[in-house]
Design a protein around this motif. Structure first.
Motif, PDB file in Angstrom:
ATOM      1  N   ASN A 271      76.169  78.817 -34.834  1.00 22.18           N
ATOM      2  CA  ASN A 271      76.724  79.093 -33.501  1.00 22.18           C
ATOM      3  C   ASN A 271      76.099  78.220 -32.420  1.00 22.18           C
ATOM      4  O   ASN A 271      76.660  78.080 -31.319  1.00 22.18           O
ATOM      5  N   LEU A 272      74.968  77.604 -32.711  1.00 23.16           N
ATOM      6  CA  LEU A 272      74.335  76.699 -31.742  1.00 23.16           C
ATOM      7  C   LEU A 272      74.941  75.302 -31.790  1.00 23.16           C
ATOM      8  O   LEU A 272      74.588  74.432 -30.986  1.00 23.16           O
ATOM      9  N   GLY A 273      75.841  75.086 -32.745  1.00 25.31           N
ATOM     10  CA  GLY A 273      76.377  73.741 -32.936  1.00 25.31           C
ATOM     11  C   GLY A 273      75.405  72.852 -33.680  1.00 25.31           C
ATOM     12  O   GLY A 273      75.453  71.628 -33.574  1.00 25.31           O
ATOM     13  N   SER A 274      74.528  73.474 -34.449  1.00 21.90           N
ATOM     14  CA  SER A 274      73.486  72.718 -35.156  1.00 21.90           C
ATOM     15  C   SER A 274      73.955  72.311 -36.538  1.00 21.90           C
ATOM     16  O   SER A 274      74.871  72.897 -37.117  1.00 21.90           O
ATOM     17  N   ARG A 275      73.300  71.293 -37.057  1.00 23.02           N
ATOM     18  CA  ARG A 275      73.516  70.864 -38.439  1.00 23.02           C
ATOM     19  C   ARG A 275      72.144  70.631 -39.051  1.00 23.02           C
ATOM     20  O   ARG A 275      71.406  69.736 -38.634  1.00 23.02           O
ATOM     21  N   ILE A 276      71.786  71.463 -40.046  1.00 25.80           N
ATOM     22  CA  ILE A 276      70.501  71.368 -40.730  1.00 25.80           C
ATOM     23  C   ILE A 276      70.790  71.057 -42.184  1.00 25.80           C
ATOM     24  O   ILE A 276      71.409  71.862 -42.888  1.00 25.80           O
ATOM     25  N   ALA A 277      70.371  69.902 -42.659  1.00 23.35           N
ATOM     26  CA  ALA A 277      70.752  69.462 -44.001  1.00 23.35           C
ATOM     27  C   ALA A 277      69.553  69.026 -44.829  1.00 23.35           C
ATOM     28  O   ALA A 277      68.559  68.507 -44.301  1.00 23.35           O
ATOM     29  N   TYR A 278      69.670  69.223 -46.127  1.00 25.77           N
ATOM     30  CA  TYR A 278      68.667  68.788 -47.093  1.00 25.77           C
ATOM     31  C   TYR A 278      68.893  67.315 -47.425  1.00 25.77           C
ATOM     32  O   TYR A 278      70.016  66.882 -47.690  1.00 25.77           O
ATOM     33  N   MET A 279      67.809  66.536 -47.410  1.00 26.99           N
ATOM     34  CA  MET A 279      67.880  65.114 -47.736  1.00 26.99           C
ATOM     35  C   MET A 279      67.159  64.890 -49.062  1.00 26.99           C
ATOM     36  O   MET A 279      65.937  65.020 -49.142  1.00 26.99           O
ATOM     37  N   ASP A 280      67.922  64.594 -50.095  1.00 26.95           N
ATOM     38  CA  ASP A 280      67.379  64.470 -51.447  1.00 26.95           C
ATOM     39  C   ASP A 280      66.792  63.081 -51.693  1.00 26.95           C
ATOM     40  O   ASP A 280      67.507  62.083 -51.627  1.00 26.95           O
ATOM     41  N   ILE A 281      65.506  63.027 -51.973  1.00 29.02           N
ATOM     42  CA  ILE A 281      64.901  61.765 -52.398  1.00 29.02           C
ATOM     43  C   ILE A 281      64.445  61.836 -53.857  1.00 29.02           C
ATOM     44  O   ILE A 281      64.178  60.804 -54.466  1.00 29.02           O
ATOM     45  N   TYR A 282      64.391  63.039 -54.398  1.00 29.17           N
ATOM     46  CA  TYR A 282      63.958  63.200 -55.790  1.00 29.17           C
ATOM     47  C   TYR A 282      64.900  62.438 -56.723  1.00 29.17           C
ATOM     48  O   TYR A 282      64.450  61.628 -57.551  1.00 29.17           O
ATOM     49  N   GLY A 283      66.191  62.688 -56.588  1.00 27.05           N
ATOM     50  CA  GLY A 283      67.171  62.063 -57.470  1.00 27.05           C
ATOM     51  C   GLY A 283      67.172  60.545 -57.399  1.00 27.05           C
ATOM     52  O   GLY A 283      67.024  59.870 -58.431  1.00 27.05           O
TER      53      GLY A 283
END
Length: 358
Positions: A271-283
């Motif tokens: 609802n805040l207009g936020s985008r929180i995403a996981y950034m994969d470096i393992y793969g």
């Protein structure tokens, strides 16, 4: 030549001149890039504090612009430098503590990261480096500097539209939990993972409270494949030098829990207009290590010195250095080469798009 032909010729010249500029970056809503974390994200903040965890000397920076050792723990650019170019805000992400930064440089983004730090408040104390809570204090200070120049409303909008990247966690396990007995006495590996993730959530909550809305959180690498971990913990450390999978399994468990946590936070704060995403470096990193892709010849030792244990002051002007770092996954016994960081940044582009286009 007719007037029509002349106009076509002028248009062709115009587009030819414009094309290189457009290729350097993307058309996004990103106003700046703001970085928090450890040595994977520190472009030189540790140069300005009293700590042995520095890299502002050769051979670090050997392949950077003008061969300058900036304080980046690699031979050239970090992944965040490549990301900054990808989103089109700047060529290199500077260290916030660099006193020579102009206000224009500040406005397009900086890194608050400090090599040796972690989510556990104890981790930065071990290395006498900048804690993540202190990095948040610097972030508030940064906002004050920007507000004094462009006003509060424009400053708030700049923070809202900035890409924020957080990269930490490896030091908590490799330096803190594995090396010192304090946490091991009180936490199992699983419990310590949960303890760290509580601090991740607190940190992200603070970023949201300060106005950040486009946030990428980097997971852990395959820690058992770091040359120093292989040397200290692999059963065949000096022969085949295979990865110590126990440490990589810790990273996989952490990353799985982190993804779930970030998904929950994304739903809670949508609802805040936020985008929180996981950034994969393992793969991507594991693909490079095990697949021997991209003309990589050495994946289990670093380019600097023996490549088995050297990092920071142990990788110094007197160290042997491989001729071509692009043939190596790792620059020293812990940190990737510029080429590896480039490959990681390429793999992260779809995630970056999902954050910035939200």
């Amino acid at each position: 030549m007719s007037l029509l032909h002349s106009l076509i010729a002028l248009l062709l010249i115009f587009f030819m001149l414009e094309a290189p500029t457009q290729a350097q970056g993307k058309s996004t809503l990103v106003s700046a890039i703001l970085i928090f974390g450890d040595s994977t994200a520190d472009p030189g903040n540790n140069n300005y504090i009293t700590t042995p965890f520095k890299s502002n000397f050769s051979p670090y920076g050997r392949d950077f612009l003008n061969h300058v050792p900036t304080g980046r723990f690699t031979n050239g650019m970090l992944a965040n430098d490549f990301i900054a170019r990808y989103v089109g805000v700047k060529d290199y992400v500077p260290a916030y503590l660099d006193p020579s930064l102009s206000i224009e440089e500040l406005k397009t983004g900086v890194s608050f990261a400090s090599a040796g730090t972690g989510y556990d408040p104890l981790t930065p104390k071990i290395s006498s480096v900048i804690s993540l809570s202190k990095q948040l204090e610097y972030f508030k200070e940064y906002q004050g500097k920007i507000e004094a120049t462009i006003g509060k409303e424009q400053m708030n909008n700049l923070i809202k539209e900035a890409l924020v990247v957080v990269s930490a966690g490896t030091n908590d396990f490799v330096v803190n939990y594995d090396t010192f007995p304090i946490r091991r006495k009180n936490y199992t590996i699983s419990a310590y993972t949960d303890f760290l993730l509580q601090h991740v959530e607190q940190f992200l909550q603070e970023l949201l409270d300060q106005g950040a809305r486009k946030i990428g959180v980097v997971g852990l690498p395959p820690m058992g494949c770091l040359p120093v971990v292989i040397t200290l913990h692999s059963d065949d450390a000096f022969s085949k030098r295979g990865c110590a999978d126990f440490f990589s399994s810790i990273a996989r468990d952490y990353n799985s829990k982190l993804q779930n946590q970030l998904n929950t936070m994304q739903t809670r704060f949508a609802n805040l207009g936020s985008r929180i995403a996981y950034m994969d470096i393992y793969g991507p990193l594991m693909d490079t290590i095990l697949g021997h892709k991209y003309d990589i010849e050495k994946a289990n030792r670093g380019c600097c010195g023996t490549g088995l244990l050297e990092a920071t002051f142990m990788c110094n002007p007197y160290s042997y250095v491989c001729q071509n770092a692009s043939k190596y996954v790792f620059w020293d016994s812990i940190h990737p080469t510029e080429k590896t960081y480039y490959l990681i940044s390429q793999a992260l582009q779809p995630t970056i798009d999902s954050i910035t286009k939200y």
